[in-house]
Design a protein around this motif. Sequence first.
Motif, PDB file in Angstrom:
ATOM      1  N   TRP A   1      20.839  64.069  23.138  1.00  0.00           N
ATOM      2  CA  TRP A   1      19.771  64.393  24.094  1.00  0.00           C
ATOM      3  C   TRP A   1      19.386  65.858  23.989  1.00  0.00           C
ATOM      4  CZ3 TRP A   1      16.562  61.156  25.647  1.00  0.00           C
ATOM      5  CH2 TRP A   1      16.894  59.895  26.201  1.00  0.00           C
TER       6      TRP A   1
ATOM      7  N   ALA B   1      17.511  66.507  20.800  1.00  0.00           N
ATOM      8  CA  ALA B   1      16.180  65.891  20.837  1.00  0.00           C
ATOM      9  C   ALA B   1      15.223  66.727  21.691  1.00  0.00           C
ATOM     10  CB  ALA B   1      16.270  64.467  21.378  1.00  0.00           C
TER      11      ALA B   1
ATOM     12  N   VAL C   1      10.628  62.403  22.793  1.00  0.00           N
ATOM     13  CA  VAL C   1      12.040  62.742  22.981  1.00  0.00           C
ATOM     14  C   VAL C   1      12.927  61.510  22.806  1.00  0.00           C
ATOM     15  CG1 VAL C   1      13.754  63.539  24.647  1.00  0.00           C
ATOM     16  CG2 VAL C   1      11.566  64.727  24.454  1.00  0.00           C
TER      17      VAL C   1
ATOM     18  N   ARG D   1      13.318  60.590  19.154  1.00  0.00           N
ATOM     19  CA  ARG D   1      14.254  61.494  18.489  1.00  0.00           C
ATOM     20  C   ARG D   1      15.700  61.138  18.854  1.00  0.00           C
ATOM     21  NH1 ARG D   1      11.738  66.486  16.823  1.00  0.00           N
ATOM     22  NH2 ARG D   1       9.544  66.572  17.444  1.00  0.00           N
ATOM     23  N   HIS D   2      15.917  60.858  20.143  1.00  0.00           N
ATOM     24  CA  HIS D   2      17.266  60.518  20.598  1.00  0.00           C
ATOM     25  C   HIS D   2      17.757  59.223  19.963  1.00  0.00           C
ATOM     26  CE1 HIS D   2      20.343  58.983  23.450  1.00  0.00           C
ATOM     27  NE2 HIS D   2      20.682  60.251  23.503  1.00  0.00           N
TER      28      HIS D   2
ATOM     29  N   LYS E   1      18.915  59.815  16.431  1.00  0.00           N
ATOM     30  CA  LYS E   1      20.187  60.520  16.356  1.00  0.00           C
ATOM     31  C   LYS E   1      21.357  59.617  16.754  1.00  0.00           C
ATOM     32  CE  LYS E   1      18.043  64.996  17.345  1.00  0.00           C
ATOM     33  NZ  LYS E   1      18.350  65.604  16.022  1.00  0.00           N
TER      34      LYS E   1
END
Length: 218
Positions: free
Chosen positions: A22, A25, A74, A77-78, A81
């Motif tokens: 988090w 991101a 966001v 992106r999280h 990952k």
Amino acid sequence: MSRIKAVIFDFDGTILDTETAWYEAFREAYLEHEVELTLEMYGQCIGTSLHVFDPYAYIVEKKGLDAQQFRQDVHARHDKKMDQERIRPGVLAYLEEAARLGLRIGLASSSKRSWIDKYLSQLGVGYYFEAIRTAEDVSMVKPHPELYELAMRDLGVQPAEALAIEDSPNGARAAVAAGMHVIVTPNPVTRALIFDGEPRVFGSLAELSLAELIESLA
């Protein structure tokens, strides 16, 4: 031997390190808009709700961004990952050992139940938990002790009989306020944060067995 009868886990950052993903991101998304998100700023919302610091609202208001688009960015992106993340070292061994020792096992998280259920299913460990308390169950999440208090009530144990396993200052504060024993296993993000007092800190649960830990609490 200590009178520990139950072990209650935090989830985010403790069982699965969602917290580092988090922060990374958000930080990457902020940098695209030429804003620095420091760990000091972001750390305020780790282990609790976004009432103290909302990383979405902060930059949306600062830069006049589209809130929904920024949130989607966001989260994408999280998600990417998290594809690389696995259960944290020692967690599965602790769950297995707790069950073998006849201890009650619970989970207390400031996140929503749907989030918890999603990852517990992916990790295949949901069946270990006799009690799960999440944000929907309380009026105030951590650092307020209510989540832990409810979990202990569900498991039929008193604070002196319960061990909380945490990763963040807000989570540790909640466990202490509930009167429990608590240990901390910080992740790469929470390791840099300031904890109240001098909690027992381990790099991971793989450093010692649950039985050894319980014996040390006696």
